[in-house]
Design a protein around this motif. Structure first.
Motif, PDB file in Angstrom:
ATOM      1  N   HIS A 101       0.822  -1.202   0.000  1.00 32.34           N
ATOM      2  CA  HIS A 101       0.000   0.000   0.000  1.00 32.34           C
ATOM      3  C   HIS A 101       0.864   1.264   0.000  1.00 32.34           C
ATOM      4  O   HIS A 101       0.383   2.346  -0.299  1.00 32.34           O
ATOM      5  CB  HIS A 101      -0.904  -0.050   1.238  1.00 32.34           C
ATOM      6  CG  HIS A 101      -1.941   1.015   1.268  1.00 32.34           C
ATOM      7  ND1 HIS A 101      -3.004   1.033   0.410  1.00 32.34           N
ATOM      8  CD2 HIS A 101      -2.079   2.121   2.047  1.00 32.34           C
ATOM      9  CE1 HIS A 101      -3.750   2.096   0.652  1.00 32.34           C
ATOM     10  NE2 HIS A 101      -3.218   2.775   1.643  1.00 32.34           N
ATOM     11  N   LEU A 102       2.141   1.128   0.326  1.00 31.84           N
ATOM     12  CA  LEU A 102       2.997   2.303   0.471  1.00 31.84           C
ATOM     13  C   LEU A 102       3.518   2.764  -0.882  1.00 31.84           C
ATOM     14  O   LEU A 102       3.793   1.952  -1.774  1.00 31.84           O
ATOM     15  CB  LEU A 102       4.191   1.990   1.383  1.00 31.84           C
ATOM     16  CG  LEU A 102       3.875   1.566   2.810  1.00 31.84           C
ATOM     17  CD1 LEU A 102       5.165   1.258   3.550  1.00 31.84           C
ATOM     18  CD2 LEU A 102       3.109   2.663   3.526  1.00 31.84           C
ATOM     19  N   GLY A 103       3.719   4.083  -1.002  1.00 32.37           N
ATOM     20  CA  GLY A 103       4.308   4.599  -2.228  1.00 32.37           C
ATOM     21  C   GLY A 103       5.804   4.349  -2.273  1.00 32.37           C
ATOM     22  O   GLY A 103       6.377   4.113  -3.329  1.00 32.37           O
ATOM     23  N   HIS A 104       6.461   4.390  -1.105  1.00 29.85           N
ATOM     24  CA  HIS A 104       7.917   4.223  -1.037  1.00 29.85           C
ATOM     25  C   HIS A 104       8.305   3.253   0.082  1.00 29.85           C
ATOM     26  O   HIS A 104       8.871   3.662   1.090  1.00 29.85           O
ATOM     27  CB  HIS A 104       8.605   5.573  -0.808  1.00 29.85           C
ATOM     28  CG  HIS A 104       8.645   6.424  -2.022  1.00 29.85           C
ATOM     29  ND1 HIS A 104       9.594   6.279  -3.012  1.00 29.85           N
ATOM     30  CD2 HIS A 104       7.830   7.421  -2.439  1.00 29.85           C
ATOM     31  CE1 HIS A 104       9.358   7.155  -3.975  1.00 29.85           C
ATOM     32  NE2 HIS A 104       8.304   7.853  -3.647  1.00 29.85           N
ATOM     33  N   ARG A 151      11.697   3.247   2.035  1.00 32.62           N
ATOM     34  CA  ARG A 151      12.030   4.155   3.139  1.00 32.62           C
ATOM     35  C   ARG A 151      11.357   3.703   4.439  1.00 32.62           C
ATOM     36  O   ARG A 151      11.278   4.462   5.411  1.00 32.62           O
ATOM     37  CB  ARG A 151      11.549   5.571   2.822  1.00 32.62           C
ATOM     38  CG  ARG A 151      12.153   6.148   1.562  1.00 32.62           C
ATOM     39  CD  ARG A 151      11.504   7.489   1.236  1.00 32.62           C
ATOM     40  NE  ARG A 151      11.956   7.970  -0.056  1.00 32.62           N
ATOM     41  CZ  ARG A 151      11.308   8.878  -0.785  1.00 32.62           C
ATOM     42  NH1 ARG A 151      10.186   9.392  -0.341  1.00 32.62           N
ATOM     43  NH2 ARG A 151      11.790   9.272  -1.946  1.00 32.62           N
ATOM     44  N   LEU A 191      12.112   4.432   8.297  1.00 25.92           N
ATOM     45  CA  LEU A 191      11.787   5.707   8.945  1.00 25.92           C
ATOM     46  C   LEU A 191      10.503   5.621   9.756  1.00 25.92           C
ATOM     47  O   LEU A 191      10.282   6.404  10.675  1.00 25.92           O
ATOM     48  CB  LEU A 191      11.647   6.803   7.879  1.00 25.92           C
ATOM     49  CG  LEU A 191      12.944   7.334   7.282  1.00 25.92           C
ATOM     50  CD1 LEU A 191      12.639   8.222   6.083  1.00 25.92           C
ATOM     51  CD2 LEU A 191      13.708   8.123   8.330  1.00 25.92           C
ATOM     52  N   ALA A 192       9.642   4.654   9.402  1.00 34.64           N
ATOM     53  CA  ALA A 192       8.356   4.533  10.091  1.00 34.64           C
ATOM     54  C   ALA A 192       8.516   4.075  11.534  1.00 34.64           C
ATOM     55  O   ALA A 192       7.540   4.042  12.290  1.00 34.64           O
ATOM     56  CB  ALA A 192       7.446   3.576   9.325  1.00 34.64           C
ATOM     57  N   TYR A 205      -7.463  12.387  -6.359  1.00 33.72           N
ATOM     58  CA  TYR A 205      -7.020  11.522  -5.259  1.00 33.72           C
ATOM     59  C   TYR A 205      -8.020  11.532  -4.110  1.00 33.72           C
ATOM     60  O   TYR A 205      -8.353  10.477  -3.548  1.00 33.72           O
ATOM     61  CB  TYR A 205      -5.645  12.006  -4.776  1.00 33.72           C
ATOM     62  CG  TYR A 205      -5.157  11.330  -3.525  1.00 33.72           C
ATOM     63  CD1 TYR A 205      -4.734  10.015  -3.544  1.00 33.72           C
ATOM     64  CD2 TYR A 205      -5.126  12.019  -2.316  1.00 33.72           C
ATOM     65  CE1 TYR A 205      -4.290   9.393  -2.391  1.00 33.72           C
ATOM     66  CE2 TYR A 205      -4.683  11.404  -1.157  1.00 33.72           C
ATOM     67  CZ  TYR A 205      -4.263  10.095  -1.204  1.00 33.72           C
ATOM     68  OH  TYR A 205      -3.838   9.490  -0.053  1.00 33.72           O
TER      69      TYR A 205
END
Ligand code: SF4
Ligand code: SF4
Ligand code: SF4
Lengths: 290, 251
Positions: free
Chosen positions: A57-60, A63, A66-67, A215
């Motif tokens: 579901h994530l765009g990136h 990365r 970082l979460a 969106y």
């Protein structure tokens, strides 16, 4: 809200997986060796599979590390930390049970507590959203926790516990639907408060800012699926709660247990689909929609 | 850190005049232009010349019809961009620290290099002020044109947000709303500036000036003192039309 298949799969499957881990962590069942291996493998497949689905579901996703940094304010960050901690602690605990036939009790209880914490933090991601009145209720974490424990008991073969927790989750589900149907009106957010124009007269959306989709409309103003909501609620309730309980009440047979699990998962998937499809975001008001 | 600053030294923001906005969408276009050619990932479009175009915008103009109890309905054009909330829910939900609110001026920004594109901040914003860019897969939002307002390379007159600079009817004003003597604060005080969705508890910095009361020509009985003299003298057609009228009646 848009019912994204990846998030529906994630919340349903990982909820079950972490629920199963709770029971395994407190030694119910306290099996060892190959039987324990199968139980842990199922729990990891569900919990880990759900986590991987959510990463789609994530765009990136690259990365993603970082979460783990913003646990002071963000429930999503807390969930990420709890989930990884659970998987790590339970892996160590599983080694004892599967390979050494020993039960490291404190480690198991820690893993069980973390697994419960993961389900709770997941539910709070939704329950914190003031913008989605249907979700913003203490009933949301109550329902998620009870479902996870009930479904986990079903998978762990804890029939007597499942017979208590699944009916309880069914009651919470009905209460959640009941309060959810009133939540938007009770939130006090209306087109009048959204535009500040209510003092002049009744406000109607005359022309939207854009002629095509965007969106916001795709993600937050999902209205198409709602027309079958009543039928789907009936399906979710019968398959998710009534049928599994009925099957467990029959004289014990493995095939009934398996059927109960399949029916439960199907019902909860339908319920989770509704959880998103029926959730109305206040931004819809700017478009004159709900 | 996605925890909010306990206070900000200034509160830079916009005051939007719903009375003078004519709904021309010039601010939408200039915002898209500036923010595509400058700071951060460009605002992409998907299928822009095809059957199903859509794209990322940081500012959009709605139009509402408001029907009072009596009299004619009123049309209100309604520009909407990020309100740079003091109590910004979009910031606290962010798991990565990409979203933050600046202590020095209160601007809410996204660090696009840290954003994982989870979309949670857009869920948390009640105003629809955040849009995920479908090409860059990061969250985009109004920056209050942070790359204009402090930009010494621009002539001083241009050191305001692009949307403010471009508005032909002066419906958008930029300034420090924490300073009671600033032009924007005085405008808010004089015109009864309001918050959108106050019950959401976001404490927006941007304020909206409500439309002034309209003239009610439709409700005054006498439109003009000369009106009686303009009343039609006869309802009957004369001359050729009169003959035609009678001839057709006889048929
Ligand atoms: S308007 Fe929305 S995006 Fe902007 S600060 Fe407020 S909550 Fe955040
Ligand atoms: S989409 Fe980006 S900015 Fe928004 S909450 Fe997720 S990581 Fe933070
Ligand atoms: S301040 Fe800049 S980024 Fe924000 S709406 Fe105006 S032009 Fe767009």
């Amino acid at each position: 809200m848009h019912p994204a298949p990846s998030i529906i799969a994630f919340t349903t499957l990982s909820g079950l997986g972490f629920g199963l881990m709770v029971w395994l962590g407190i030694g119910m069942p306290g099996s060892t060796g190959i039987v324990a291996f199968v139980f842990f493998a199922i729990a990891y497949a569900l919990a880990g599979g759900g986590l991987i689905a959510s990463a789609f579901h994530l765009g990136h996703p690259e990365r993603g590390l970082l979460a783990f940094t913003q646990w002071r304010s963000s429930w999503l960050s807390r969930e990420a930390i709890c989930a990884v901690a659970t998987l790590a602690v339970m892996a160590a605990y599983a080694i004892g049970r599967v390979f050494l036939a020993t039960d490291w009790v404190p480690l198991g209880w820690l893993g069980a507590a973390l697994a419960l914490g993961t389900v709770f933090t997941t539910s709070m991601i939704y329950a914190q959203m003031k913008t989605v009145p249907r979700w913003r209720s203490p009933l949301t974490p109550a329902l998620f926790l009870c479902l996870s424990l009930g479904g986990g008991a079903l998978l762990a073969g804890q029939v007597s516990w499942a017979l208590i927790l699944l009916p309880l989750a069914g009651i919470l589900q009905l209460a959640w639907w009941w309060q959810g149907d009133r939540a938007f009106a009770a939130s006090g957010t209306t087109m009048a408060s959204a535009t500040g124009l209510g003092g002049i007269g009744s406000v109607r959306a005359f022309e939207p800012p854009h002629t095509g989709p965007n969106y916001l409309l795709r993600e937050m103003v999902h209205v198409v699926g709602r027309k079958h909501a009543v039928k789907l609620r009936a399906i979710a309730f019968v398959f998710g709660y009534v049928l599994p309980v009925a099957l467990l009440l029959l004289p014990f047979a493995h095939v009934f247990g398996l059927l109960a699990v399949i029916s439960h998962v199907a019902g909860i998937l339908a319920s989770r689909w509704l959880f998103f499809a029926e959730a109305e975001h206040v931004v819809g008001l700017y478009y004159g929609k709900r | 850190m996605t925890t909010l600053p306990d206070r900000t030294e200034r509160k830079l923001g916009l005051v939007i005049d719903l009375d003078t906005c004519v709904g021309c969408h010039a601010c939408v276009v200039s915002c898209k232009g500036w923010n595509t050619q400058n700071y951060g990932a460009p605002l992409s479009d998907q299928d822009p010349y095809g059957a199903d175009p859509s794209g990322t915008f940081l500012n959009r103009v709605h139009s509402y019809e408001v029907q009072p109890e009596a009299g004619a309905a009123q049309l209100v054009h309604f520009p909407k961009s990020c309100l740079h909330c003091d109590n910004a829910p979009c910031v606290t939900v962010c798991p990565t620290g990409a979203s933050y609110k600046r202590r020095e001026d209160g601007i809410v920004l996204v660090n696009e290099d840290a954003c994982i594109g989870c979309g949670l901040c857009a869920w948390a914003c009640p105003y629809g002020a955040r849009e995920m860019d479908m090409a860059a897969k990061v969250m985009k939002k109004c920056t209050l044109c942070v790359d204009r307002i402090y930009n010494d390379n621009l002539p001083e007159v241009d050191r305001v947000p692009a949307c403010v600079r471009t508005c032909p009817s002066n419906a958008r004003h930029f300034g420090d709303l924490s300073d009671p003597d600033s032009d924007v604060s005085q405008l808010v005080a004089a015109r009864g500036g309001m918050d959108l969705m106050p019950e959401q508890g976001t404490a927006p910095v941007n304020k909206y000036l409500p439309p002034r009361p309209k003239d009610r020509l439709d409700q005054t009985g006498d439109i003009d003192v000369l009106a009686p003299f303009l009343a039609p003298v006869t309802d009957q057609p004369k001359g050729f039309l009169g003959w035609l009228d009678k001839a057709l009646d006889r048929l």
